[in-house]
Design an enzyme around this catalytic site. Sequence first.
Site, PDB file in Angstrom:
ATOM      1  N   ASP A 127      41.904  42.840  43.871  1.00 58.32           N
ATOM      2  CA  ASP A 127      41.476  42.261  42.600  1.00 58.32           C
ATOM      3  C   ASP A 127      40.388  41.261  42.989  1.00 58.32           C
ATOM      4  O   ASP A 127      40.687  40.177  43.492  1.00 58.32           O
ATOM      5  CB  ASP A 127      42.646  41.569  41.892  1.00 58.32           C
ATOM      6  CG  ASP A 127      42.234  41.082  40.505  1.00 58.32           C
ATOM      7  OD1 ASP A 127      41.017  41.079  40.220  1.00 58.32           O
ATOM      8  OD2 ASP A 127      43.114  40.704  39.713  1.00 58.32           O
ATOM      9  N   ASP A 151      33.076  38.611  37.753  1.00 60.45           N
ATOM     10  CA  ASP A 151      34.090  39.524  38.290  1.00 60.45           C
ATOM     11  C   ASP A 151      33.468  40.837  38.750  1.00 60.45           C
ATOM     12  O   ASP A 151      33.861  41.401  39.773  1.00 60.45           O
ATOM     13  CB  ASP A 151      35.255  39.757  37.305  1.00 60.45           C
ATOM     14  CG  ASP A 151      34.820  39.860  35.864  1.00 60.45           C
ATOM     15  OD1 ASP A 151      33.597  39.941  35.619  1.00 60.45           O
ATOM     16  OD2 ASP A 151      35.694  39.874  34.988  1.00 60.45           O
ATOM     17  N   ASP A 185      16.654  40.545  37.630  1.00 59.61           N
ATOM     18  CA  ASP A 185      17.878  41.339  37.522  1.00 59.61           C
ATOM     19  C   ASP A 185      18.656  40.907  36.300  1.00 59.61           C
ATOM     20  O   ASP A 185      18.600  39.752  35.898  1.00 59.61           O
ATOM     21  CB  ASP A 185      18.795  41.107  38.744  1.00 59.61           C
ATOM     22  CG  ASP A 185      18.092  41.484  40.024  1.00 59.61           C
ATOM     23  OD1 ASP A 185      17.281  42.421  39.985  1.00 59.61           O
ATOM     24  OD2 ASP A 185      18.354  40.821  41.043  1.00 59.61           O
ATOM     25  N   LEU A 214      38.279  39.276  41.473  1.00 57.05           N
ATOM     26  CA  LEU A 214      38.272  37.927  40.880  1.00 57.05           C
ATOM     27  C   LEU A 214      39.354  37.865  39.813  1.00 57.05           C
ATOM     28  O   LEU A 214      39.128  38.262  38.674  1.00 57.05           O
ATOM     29  CB  LEU A 214      36.892  37.619  40.292  1.00 57.05           C
ATOM     30  CG  LEU A 214      36.476  36.145  40.360  1.00 57.05           C
ATOM     31  CD1 LEU A 214      36.560  35.591  41.772  1.00 57.05           C
ATOM     32  CD2 LEU A 214      35.073  35.967  39.845  1.00 57.05           C
ATOM     33  N   ASP A 215      40.512  37.383  40.213  1.00 56.18           N
ATOM     34  CA  ASP A 215      41.637  37.324  39.279  1.00 56.18           C
ATOM     35  C   ASP A 215      41.621  36.002  38.518  1.00 56.18           C
ATOM     36  O   ASP A 215      41.226  34.968  39.053  1.00 56.18           O
ATOM     37  CB  ASP A 215      42.964  37.450  40.031  1.00 56.18           C
ATOM     38  CG  ASP A 215      44.137  37.447  39.074  1.00 56.18           C
ATOM     39  OD1 ASP A 215      44.261  38.426  38.320  1.00 56.18           O
ATOM     40  OD2 ASP A 215      44.888  36.458  39.047  1.00 56.18           O
ATOM     41  N   GLU A 256      40.684  46.407  40.656  1.00 55.74           N
ATOM     42  CA  GLU A 256      40.945  46.177  39.235  1.00 55.74           C
ATOM     43  C   GLU A 256      39.721  46.543  38.404  1.00 55.74           C
ATOM     44  O   GLU A 256      39.851  46.929  37.243  1.00 55.74           O
ATOM     45  CB  GLU A 256      41.338  44.712  38.982  1.00 55.74           C
ATOM     46  CG  GLU A 256      41.388  44.377  37.507  1.00 55.74           C
ATOM     47  CD  GLU A 256      42.252  43.193  37.131  1.00 55.74           C
ATOM     48  OE1 GLU A 256      42.781  42.535  38.018  1.00 55.74           O
ATOM     49  OE2 GLU A 256      42.377  42.953  35.918  1.00 55.74           O
ATOM     50  N   GLU A 257      38.559  46.401  39.004  1.00 60.64           N
ATOM     51  CA  GLU A 257      37.319  46.570  38.249  1.00 60.64           C
ATOM     52  C   GLU A 257      36.895  48.016  38.041  1.00 60.64           C
ATOM     53  O   GLU A 257      35.941  48.276  37.326  1.00 60.64           O
ATOM     54  CB  GLU A 257      36.182  45.807  38.939  1.00 60.64           C
ATOM     55  CG  GLU A 257      36.368  44.295  38.946  1.00 60.64           C
ATOM     56  CD  GLU A 257      36.418  43.706  37.529  1.00 60.64           C
ATOM     57  OE1 GLU A 257      35.724  44.214  36.650  1.00 60.64           O
ATOM     58  OE2 GLU A 257      37.189  42.751  37.328  1.00 60.64           O
ATOM     59  N   GLU A 299      47.690  43.060  42.567  1.00 60.39           N
ATOM     60  CA  GLU A 299      48.048  41.676  42.245  1.00 60.39           C
ATOM     61  C   GLU A 299      49.414  41.333  42.860  1.00 60.39           C
ATOM     62  O   GLU A 299      49.535  40.366  43.621  1.00 60.39           O
ATOM     63  CB  GLU A 299      48.053  41.449  40.725  1.00 60.39           C
ATOM     64  CG  GLU A 299      46.641  41.493  40.156  1.00 60.39           C
ATOM     65  CD  GLU A 299      46.539  41.379  38.641  1.00 60.39           C
ATOM     66  OE1 GLU A 299      45.483  40.954  38.165  1.00 60.39           O
ATOM     67  OE2 GLU A 299      47.484  41.749  37.920  1.00 60.39           O
TER      68      GLU A 299
HETATM   69  P1  AHM Z   1      43.280  39.257  34.838  1.00 58.36           P
HETATM   70  O1  AHM Z   1      43.491  40.204  35.986  1.00 58.36           O
HETATM   71  O2  AHM Z   1      42.727  39.924  33.627  1.00 58.36           O
HETATM   72  O3  AHM Z   1      42.511  38.031  35.263  1.00 58.36           O
HETATM   73  O4  AHM Z   1      44.754  38.801  34.366  1.00 58.36           O
HETATM   74  C1  AHM Z   1      45.635  38.298  35.325  1.00 58.36           C
HETATM   75  C2  AHM Z   1      45.959  36.882  34.970  1.00 58.36           C
HETATM   76  C3  AHM Z   1      46.686  36.147  36.049  1.00 58.36           C
HETATM   77  O5  AHM Z   1      45.816  35.499  36.943  1.00 58.36           O
HETATM   78  C4  AHM Z   1      47.470  35.155  35.273  1.00 58.36           C
HETATM   79  O6  AHM Z   1      48.591  34.714  35.962  1.00 58.36           O
HETATM   80  C5  AHM Z   1      47.818  35.906  34.032  1.00 58.36           C
HETATM   81  O7  AHM Z   1      46.834  36.897  33.879  1.00 58.36           O
HETATM   82  C6  AHM Z   1      47.785  35.038  32.839  1.00 58.36           C
HETATM   83  O8  AHM Z   1      48.116  35.798  31.721  1.00 58.36           O
HETATM   84  P2  AHM Z   1      48.403  35.101  30.311  1.00 58.36           P
HETATM   85  O9  AHM Z   1      47.085  34.560  29.839  1.00 58.36           O
HETATM   86  O10 AHM Z   1      48.912  36.212  29.454  1.00 58.36           O
HETATM   87  O11 AHM Z   1      49.423  34.014  30.530  1.00 58.36           O
HETATM   88 MG    MG Z   2      43.659  40.361  37.853  1.00 55.78          MG
END
Ligand code: AHM
Ligand code: MG
Length: 327
Positions: free
Chosen positions: A118, A76, A70, A120-121, A99-100, A277
């Site tokens: 979300d 994410d 694969d 994997l944030d 989010e994806e 989020e």
């Molecule tokens: P993402 O969803 O692309 O991962 O962005 C969200 C993240 C948060 O987990 C975090 O608090 C923030 O973006 C950090 O942003 P920055 O790098 O601008 O401080």
């Molecule tokens: Mg996020």
Amino acid sequence: MEQSRIAQSIGIALDRFIKNNQDQFQYASGELSQLLRDIALASKVVHREVTKAGLVDLSGSLGSHNSAGDQQQKLDVLANIRFTRALAKGGEACAIISEETESYADLNNDGKYVIAIDPLDGSSNIDVNVSIGTIFSIYRRKSEPGNPITASDILQKGSEQVAAGYILYGSSTMLVYTTGHGVNGFTYEPTLGEYFLSHPDMKMPVEGKIYSINEGLANSFSGSVQAYLQYCKDRNYTARYIGSLVADFHRNLLKGGIYIYPATAKDPGGKLRLMYECNALAFVAEQAGGKATDGKNRILDIIPVDLHQRTPFLVGSTMMVEKAMSV
Ligand code: AHM
Ligand code: MG
């Protein structure tokens, strides 16, 4: 009475805890319980993938295919697949907002719940082995099950969440959630493959001394955000910023603190997304005695007009959030 009942359940497995507290749900059916169990199951799979991230990257760099042939996938995207699959299989969800994906995923028309997630944030932290998280909100659909879902099912404000929470993949993996009856935290025991109640009836300290913000962007913060940062410094508060929302939020929930992602020149409407989020963390914060706002409005009262809309976000200990709003 209810609190002492929960406190006595320390060490109880998540499944049993969900079952024991099923009568708290506004809609007394096992469906919401099943959704929470589906999310927990998917998170265990993601936990397994996250802990292997370094190895996966290594094999990815040798060739872009894994041993099964694969194509290697970004974590994410993989997490999105895991959660969507788990929620789709259960049949309780009629739609997933993620989010994806650009649009929502239309699932089982008979399902009664809409999930915003979300998967994997903070995923830019994966490469450097720093904590990341999953954030989820659960809504009850407005339209009658059996029909195609409508905009009113999808675009609900945060105060209509029936459950929400997050999974923190940190030095241990934790699942923290609320169904509107307080907040409970569970720690994952990987050798047993189970979450156990470790943090019953979590309360956010009303006052705190930790502030979490990307201060590198300070030049483009509003005057009031800059004034609040000066207020924190004048009092020798502690600055802590992981750059992973779930991890920053979780620390502040336990220790007392404020997380701020304000409007900036780059993101004039804020960076973080309301639906998958901010709403979930706002619900958890309020249930733990904290506060969440965009600077003017309660986050949970904002009526969404777009799946991916952004908002400035201030969340944390009530007195800190109130102070930040008043300077
Ligand atoms: P993402 O969803 O692309 O991962 O962005 C969200 C993240 C948060 O987990 C975090 O608090 C923030 O973006 C950090 O942003 P920055 O790098 O601008 O401080
Ligand atoms: Mg996020």
